[in-house]
Design a protein around this motif. Structure first.
Motif, mmCIF file in Angstrom:
data_model
loop_
_atom_site.group_PDB
_atom_site.id
_atom_site.type_symbol
_atom_site.label_atom_id
_atom_site.label_comp_id
_atom_site.label_asym_id
_atom_site.label_seq_id
_atom_site.Cartn_x
_atom_site.Cartn_y
_atom_site.Cartn_z
ATOM 1 N N CYS A 52 0.842 -1.209 0.000
ATOM 2 C CA CYS A 52 0.000 0.000 0.000
ATOM 3 C C CYS A 52 0.875 1.257 0.000
ATOM 4 C CB CYS A 52 -0.915 0.005 1.226
ATOM 5 S SG CYS A 52 -2.182 -1.267 1.238
ATOM 6 N N HIS A 53 1.942 1.222 0.764
ATOM 7 C CA HIS A 53 2.834 2.377 0.890
ATOM 8 C C HIS A 53 3.595 2.631 -0.408
ATOM 9 C CE1 HIS A 53 5.461 5.159 3.139
ATOM 10 N NE2 HIS A 53 6.462 4.632 2.459
ATOM 11 N N LYS A 64 2.531 7.125 -5.542
ATOM 12 C CA LYS A 64 3.464 7.822 -6.423
ATOM 13 C C LYS A 64 4.556 8.537 -5.641
ATOM 14 C CE LYS A 64 4.720 9.023 -10.564
ATOM 15 N NZ LYS A 64 5.175 7.978 -11.521
ATOM 16 N N VAL A 65 4.206 9.084 -4.483
ATOM 17 C CA VAL A 65 5.188 9.830 -3.690
ATOM 18 C C VAL A 65 6.268 8.917 -3.108
ATOM 19 C CG1 VAL A 65 3.644 11.733 -3.122
ATOM 20 C CG2 VAL A 65 3.679 9.687 -1.656
ATOM 21 N N GLY A 113 1.129 5.060 -8.348
ATOM 22 C CA GLY A 113 0.071 5.969 -7.931
ATOM 23 C C GLY A 113 -1.293 5.345 -7.828
ATOM 24 N N ILE A 114 -1.352 4.097 -7.372
ATOM 25 C CA ILE A 114 -2.660 3.458 -7.211
ATOM 26 C C ILE A 114 -2.927 3.215 -5.726
ATOM 27 C CG2 ILE A 114 -2.604 2.370 -9.482
ATOM 28 C CD1 ILE A 114 -1.896 -0.274 -8.080
#
Length: 371
Positions: free
Chosen positions: A145-146, A150-151, A156-157
Motif C-alpha cells: 500500500c505504501h 506515487k510519492v 500511484g494506485i
C-alpha cells in the motif's frame, strides 16, 4: 538454568525474545534470567519491567559469559561469534543455510544450536515460524500500500476498491500463514485477490476462512503467467528450497508484468523463488529490476516490534521452558517436534537443508543424540 536474553544488533531489529511476562514465568519455575540492558526498549518494554518480573539487568559481556542458554530473536552476527562456546545452548532464528560463516562459527565453537524456523509439528506446520509469518504477510501488504503511492516511487494506485476506478489485483503465492495474513488484509480493502498454491488441501482450508472475493487457484504455469500479466502486486509467501537453482519467477517473466508494478517477497530468499529478489532493509527497502519495483525486507515483523515480540514469546516460551526444565539432551530426546529444530550439536551439523546448500557433511539429530 541461567537464561540470557540479549539485545538484538541487526539493523532495524527491535524485537526481543522474552517479554517481562515471559521472564516472570521462567523465574517462577526457579530459573535465573539475565536481560541485557535496554534489550526490550525497541518493543516498549523497560528495564524496570524486567526487574520486577525477576530478571537481572546486565551488560552483554556478563550475559554471554554467565548464561547457559541464549534466548534471542535473530541469527548471530560476526561481532557476536566471540561469545559462542562449547555446550552453550542457542535458541533463536538461526538461518544457517543462508550464512556459511555463521555455520562455521557454530560448528567450531561446538554450541547446541536449536532454530525456531526448523521446529516442525506435523508436515508443514512450523509453530515458531507461523506467527511471525502472519506478521510478515500482513506487513508485506501494508508495505505494498505504501510503495504503490506515487510519492514513494509507485505508479500511484490505491490498493482498495474505489467506485469508478479499476480494482487492483493482488496475487499471493502460497496459502500458508504469510499468504493467509496478506490475503486477509488485501481482501478486506476490497481488492481482487488471487492465491496460488500447489497444495489443494491448503486452498480448501483457505476457502473456509477467507472472504469470497478471493480466487483460489492451483499454481501451474498458465495461472502463474496470467497472474503476472494482470496483477498490480505480487506477494511471494512460499519457502523455496535452498538448494534449488531454478526459480518460480525468472527475470524474463518480469517482462510480462505491468510497468512499475510491485513484487513483495515476504520470504526474502536471495535468488530463490523470484530470481531478481535479494534481501533489503527497512532503511533501504525497495529497488527496481526490469521496470518492476521490489520490496524484500527480511525482517518485516520488526516494524511491529511490540506486538511481534509478545506473539513470538507466547509461542517460543513452552519450548524454552522444556529445555530449561529438563536440560537440552533430555528435552531433545523426548520431544520430536523440538528435535526437528536441532541444527548444531557439539561440532556436528544436524540440519540437512544447510548441508545440501553448503555442501557439508551432516548427521541426523537422532544420530548425535544416540536414539
Amino acid at each position: 538454568m541461567i537464561i540470557g536474553v540479549p539485545k538484538e544488533i541487526k539493523p532495524n531489529e527491535y524485537r526481543v525474545a522474552a517479554t517481562p511476562a515471559g521472564v516472570q514465568t521462567l523465574t517462577s519455575r526457579g530459573h535465573i534470567v539475565l536481560v541485557e540492558k535496554d534489550a526490550g526498549i525497541g518493543s516498549n518494554m523497560q528495564n524496570e519491567e524486567y526487574e520486577k518480573a525477576g530478571a537481572k539487568i546486565v551488560s552483554k559481556d556478563e550475559l554471554f559469559s554467565q548464561s547457559e542458554m541464549i534466548y534471542k530473536v535473530k541469527e548471530f552476527f560476526p561481532e557476536e561469534y566471540k561469545y559462542l562456546r562449547e555446550n552453550l545452548i542457542v535458541f533463536t532464528y538461526i538461518h544457517s543455510n543462508a550464512h556459511p560463516e555463521e555455520t562455521d562459527a557454530f560448528l567450531n565453537s561446538k554450541v547446541i544450536g536449536i532454530s525456531y524456523e526448523d521446529i516442525e509439528e506435523g508436515k508443514g506446520n512450523f509453530p515458531l515460524l507461523s506467527p511471525m509469518s502472519e506478521f510478515a504477510g500482513k506487513g508485506g501488504f501494508l508495505a505494498a500500500c505504501h510503495f504503490s503511492q506515487k510519492v514513494h516511487g509507485g505508479k500511484g494506485i490505491l490498493l482498495a476498491r474505489i467506485p469508478g476506478v479499476q480494482t487492483p489485483q493482488i496475487t499471493i503465492i502460497g496459502a500458508g500463514a504469510a499468504g493467509m495474513g496478506a490475503a486477509e488484509l488485501a481482501a478486506s480493502f476490497g481488492n481482487k485477490v488471487v492465491i496460488l498454491d500447489i497444495d489443494l488441501e491448503k486452498l480448501k482450508k483457505a476457502k473456509e476462512v477467507l472472504p469470497s472475493n478471493i480466487e483460489l487457484l492451483y499454481s501451474d504455469q498458465t495461472n502463474l503467467l496470467n497472474a503476472l500479466t494482470n496483477s498490480d502486486v505480487i506477494i511471494n509467501c512460499i519457502l523455496w528450497p535452498k538448494w534449488r537453482k531454478d526459480h518460480l519467477i525468472d527475470r524474463k517473466m518480469l517482462k510480462l508484468m505491468k510497468t512499475n508494478s510491485l513484487i513483495v517477497d515476504v520470504s526474502c530468499d536471495d535468488n530463490g523463488a523470484i530470481e531478481t529478489c535479494h534481501s533489503t532493509s527497512h532503511d533501504n527497502p525497495v529497488y527496481s529490476e526490469e521496470g518492476i519495483m521490489h520490496y524484500c525486507v527480511d525482517n518485516i515483523p520488526s516494524a511491529f516490534s511490540q506486538a511481534a515480540s509478545v506473539s513470538l514469546c507466547n509461542h517460543s516460551l513452552p519450548f524454552t521452558l522444556e529445555i530449561a526444565d529438563k536440560g537440552y539432551e533430555t528435552a531433545l530426546k523426548e520431544n520430536p517436534v523440538l528435535r526437528k529444530g536441532l541444527c548444531f550439536y557439539t561440532g556436528s551439523l544436524t540440519l540437512k537443508e544447510t548441508a545440501l546448500k553448503q555442501n557439508r557433511p551432516y548427521k541426523t539429530p537422532e544420530e548425535v543424540l544416540g536414539i
